[in-house]
Design a protein around this motif. Sequence first.
Motif, PDB file in Angstrom:
ATOM      1  N   MET A 394       0.902  -1.179   0.012  1.00 51.37           N
ATOM      2  CA  MET A 394      -0.024   0.034  -0.263  1.00 51.37           C
ATOM      3  C   MET A 394       0.958   1.098   0.006  1.00 51.37           C
ATOM      4  N   ALA A 395       1.976   1.175   0.435  1.00 53.87           N
ATOM      5  CA  ALA A 395       2.804   2.595   0.604  1.00 53.87           C
ATOM      6  C   ALA A 395       3.642   2.580  -0.812  1.00 53.87           C
ATOM      7  N   ILE A 396       3.683   1.635  -1.410  1.00 52.54           N
ATOM      8  CA  ILE A 396       4.009   1.715  -2.902  1.00 52.54           C
ATOM      9  C   ILE A 396       2.969   2.293  -3.891  1.00 52.54           C
ATOM     10  N   MET A 397       1.549   1.605  -3.769  1.00 59.26           N
ATOM     11  CA  MET A 397       0.569   2.021  -4.481  1.00 59.26           C
ATOM     12  C   MET A 397       0.178   3.372  -4.145  1.00 59.26           C
ATOM     13  N   CYS A 398       0.325   3.827  -2.943  1.00 62.12           N
ATOM     14  CA  CYS A 398      -0.410   5.230  -2.452  1.00 62.12           C
ATOM     15  C   CYS A 398       0.866   6.335  -2.503  1.00 62.12           C
ATOM     16  N   GLN A 399       1.854   6.002  -1.746  1.00 63.35           N
ATOM     17  CA  GLN A 399       2.929   6.842  -1.588  1.00 63.35           C
ATOM     18  C   GLN A 399       4.147   7.033  -2.665  1.00 63.35           C
ATOM     19  N   GLY A 400       4.050   5.886  -3.271  1.00 66.39           N
ATOM     20  CA  GLY A 400       5.329   5.737  -4.194  1.00 66.39           C
ATOM     21  C   GLY A 400       6.521   5.414  -3.418  1.00 66.39           C
ATOM     22  N   ARG A 401       6.526   5.147  -2.135  1.00 65.45           N
ATOM     23  CA  ARG A 401       7.626   5.225  -1.474  1.00 65.45           C
ATOM     24  C   ARG A 401       7.572   4.219  -0.163  1.00 65.45           C
ATOM     25  N   VAL A 402       8.499   3.419   0.001  1.00 62.06           N
ATOM     26  CA  VAL A 402       8.554   2.589   1.322  1.00 62.06           C
ATOM     27  C   VAL A 402       9.457   3.059   2.272  1.00 62.06           C
ATOM     28  N   ASP A 403       9.129   3.621   3.487  1.00 56.93           N
ATOM     29  CA  ASP A 403       9.918   4.348   4.379  1.00 56.93           C
ATOM     30  C   ASP A 403      10.488   2.923   5.212  1.00 56.93           C
ATOM     31  N   ILE A 404      11.595   2.476   5.225  1.00 56.72           N
ATOM     32  CA  ILE A 404      12.238   1.119   5.828  1.00 56.72           C
ATOM     33  C   ILE A 404      11.922   1.394   7.247  1.00 56.72           C
ATOM     34  N   GLU A 405      12.342   2.539   7.572  1.00 57.86           N
ATOM     35  CA  GLU A 405      12.514   2.560   9.215  1.00 57.86           C
ATOM     36  C   GLU A 405      10.819   2.422   9.890  1.00 57.86           C
ATOM     37  N   SER A 406       9.861   2.988   9.068  1.00 58.98           N
ATOM     38  CA  SER A 406       8.365   3.124   9.581  1.00 58.98           C
ATOM     39  C   SER A 406       8.035   1.606   9.762  1.00 58.98           C
ATOM     40  N   ILE A 407       8.380   0.788   8.498  1.00 56.72           N
ATOM     41  CA  ILE A 407       8.307  -0.646   8.487  1.00 56.72           C
ATOM     42  C   ILE A 407       8.502  -1.569   9.672  1.00 56.72           C
ATOM     43  N   GLU A 408      10.030  -1.076   9.946  1.00 57.29           N
ATOM     44  CA  GLU A 408      10.762  -1.912  10.958  1.00 57.29           C
ATOM     45  C   GLU A 408      10.260  -1.436  12.182  1.00 57.29           C
ATOM     46  N   LEU A 409       9.661  -0.237  12.645  1.00 60.36           N
ATOM     47  CA  LEU A 409       9.317   0.174  13.989  1.00 60.36           C
ATOM     48  C   LEU A 409       7.649  -0.478  14.114  1.00 60.36           C
ATOM     49  N   ALA A 410       6.983  -0.386  13.091  1.00 60.84           N
ATOM     50  CA  ALA A 410       5.578  -1.104  13.188  1.00 60.84           C
ATOM     51  C   ALA A 410       5.584  -2.274  13.280  1.00 60.84           C
ATOM     52  N   TYR A 411       6.246  -3.058  12.665  1.00 63.81           N
ATOM     53  CA  TYR A 411       6.069  -4.555  12.538  1.00 63.81           C
ATOM     54  C   TYR A 411       7.269  -5.166  13.190  1.00 63.81           C
ATOM     55  N   LEU A 412       8.380  -4.640  13.951  1.00 66.70           N
ATOM     56  CA  LEU A 412       9.546  -5.234  14.695  1.00 66.70           C
ATOM     57  C   LEU A 412      10.311  -6.288  13.825  1.00 66.70           C
ATOM     58  N   ILE A 413      10.748  -5.812  12.582  1.00 68.43           N
ATOM     59  CA  ILE A 413      11.424  -6.727  11.609  1.00 68.43           C
ATOM     60  C   ILE A 413      12.543  -5.926  10.971  1.00 68.43           C
ATOM     61  N   ASP A 414      13.595  -6.756  10.756  1.00 69.35           N
ATOM     62  CA  ASP A 414      14.860  -6.227   9.869  1.00 69.35           C
ATOM     63  C   ASP A 414      14.473  -6.248   8.366  1.00 69.35           C
ATOM     64  N   PHE A 415      14.115  -4.903   7.903  1.00 66.13           N
ATOM     65  CA  PHE A 415      13.538  -4.906   6.635  1.00 66.13           C
ATOM     66  C   PHE A 415      14.424  -5.664   5.585  1.00 66.13           C
ATOM     67  N   ARG A 416      15.738  -5.232   5.530  1.00 63.11           N
ATOM     68  CA  ARG A 416      16.549  -5.892   4.425  1.00 63.11           C
ATOM     69  C   ARG A 416      16.666  -7.119   4.910  1.00 63.11           C
ATOM     70  N   GLN A 417      16.659  -7.839   5.754  1.00 66.56           N
ATOM     71  CA  GLN A 417      16.743  -9.252   5.969  1.00 66.56           C
ATOM     72  C   GLN A 417      15.184  -9.973   5.507  1.00 66.56           C
ATOM     73  N   TYR A 418      14.164  -9.384   6.293  1.00 65.56           N
ATOM     74  CA  TYR A 418      12.997  -9.845   5.736  1.00 65.56           C
ATOM     75  C   TYR A 418      12.557  -9.913   4.328  1.00 65.56           C
ATOM     76  N   PHE A 419      13.013  -8.968   3.636  1.00 67.88           N
ATOM     77  CA  PHE A 419      12.657  -8.790   2.211  1.00 67.88           C
ATOM     78  C   PHE A 419      14.101  -9.028   1.582  1.00 67.88           C
ATOM     79  N   ALA A 420      15.058  -9.681   1.770  1.00 68.72           N
ATOM     80  CA  ALA A 420      16.068  -9.941   0.979  1.00 68.72           C
ATOM     81  C   ALA A 420      16.077 -10.596  -0.234  1.00 68.72           C
ATOM     82  N   GLN A 421      14.988 -11.430  -0.517  1.00 71.33           N
ATOM     83  CA  GLN A 421      14.559 -11.955  -1.781  1.00 71.33           C
ATOM     84  C   GLN A 421      14.158 -10.835  -2.694  1.00 71.33           C
ATOM     85  N   GLU A 422      12.901 -10.258  -2.083  1.00 70.71           N
ATOM     86  CA  GLU A 422      12.419  -9.021  -2.887  1.00 70.71           C
ATOM     87  C   GLU A 422      13.312  -8.064  -3.294  1.00 70.71           C
TER      88      GLU A 422
END
Length: 476
Positions: A394-422
């Motif tokens: 939804m960040a891609i579709m609506c804002q055209g940008r994914v803020d990595i820190e926001s996703i990490e804080l909201a879902y307690l993940i390491d973005f680059r590790q979680y989405f390494a394949q993507e």
Amino acid sequence: MNAQALSASSSSAPLVITRDMIARLDVAGPRYTSYPTADRFVEAFGAPQYRQALAQRAHGAGAVGGGAQPLSVYVHIPFCESVCYYCACNKVVTRHHERAIEYLEALYREIDLHVEVLGRGQSLSQLHLGGGTPTFLTDEQIEQLLNKLQSAFRFVPGGEYSIEIDPRTVDAERLGRLWAMGFNRISLGVQDFDPQVQQAVHRVQSFESVAGLMDAARKVGFESINMDLIYGLPRQTSESFARTLAQVTQLRPERVALYAYAHLPQRFKPQRRIDAKLLPPPVDKIGMLSAAIEHFREAGYDYIGMDHFALPSDPLAVAKRQGRLHRNFQGYSTQPDSDLIGLGVSAIGRIGPHYTQNAKTLDEYYDTLGRGEFPIVRGLTLSRDDLVRRAVIMAIMCQGRVDIESIELAYLIDFRQYFAQEIEQLEPLVEKGLVVMEPDGVRVSPLGWYFVRAIAMVFDRHLQADKVVERFSRII
């Protein structure tokens, strides 16, 4: 048209879309009005699960006065007097207007079931009557339906209360009555003004008639007029579509929804009446999209994304600039990420992390409500992974940008590790200039907006897992 490439202007530099890019990226894919998409709904989620989801809203933060986000409500009116060949909506084509009586009675029972669980007076800030043709109903029936909804929910002052209108079914007097009922936004289904295209899709309406309706709507006081257009229709050419674009900007609707025609005759029977040989090829379709973006920008519209344009003063454009744009089953929205109640046959809704869909046939819809049950036939409860990926898509579709820190804080993940394949799968899109990898985020480039669905698809775990995309429309 250049034989090698198509060019479109942006706010900075020319955008060049090559034929090779079209060939590689014009694949079938979701529109992402939700994630996961509706094809992932399962029959194991039914009326009992929906009732429990409503109860959780009612007894938790969603209790009346408890501070929950106001509801959105969508009401599906399936009836049409005549069939438009391009249509992929759930509809009932009939000239027997008395059929609406039984349908409205069923709708009222469905509304009552919601009141039983939610209580009366839940705040509602967005209402949309769609279809089908909502103006198939008489003014008295529409007013009765509104009264029923207003007795069940508390309409928030300043909310968006809209209705889809077939221009062939209304006049200035009807528009005045709709305004008096409380609607403040209308959406006109135009699709194309070219007479040959209109005949090819069995929807004939003159430019003059639409212009007269828009003038009447503005005199009445409607705050916002949306106009629906479709590119890629039979007999459409770059020249004919350019004329339609000029006529649209002459009328200056506050919003324009520009959809790509999805030819899926195996799924939608009316489309079998369209001769596929009359459809413009993908290279012409992308040319129409390119021309539309350039045309509307030059006319002073903001490009909201994928399929929407709005004048800078319109709330949709304001929400885009402020990063508050959202996307739900009705498309782009100014409303916060609120729960959506879908009423009527085939209507889709969302309560918390739960998606739902009503029965798709009138017989099943009537039968279930006759037994005093919610007409939910399938749905889905989102997993934690679904929620993370939904936020990214939804960040891609609506804002055209994914803020990595926001996703990490909201879902307690390491973005680059979680989405390494993507992130690895994004590399070809980075090389094509569609995506920009930044130290703190992933950004869709101006060129990437043409193919934003393809970018979002990279993060769709379900789609990547099974690779079955034939059920979706092509992204161009």
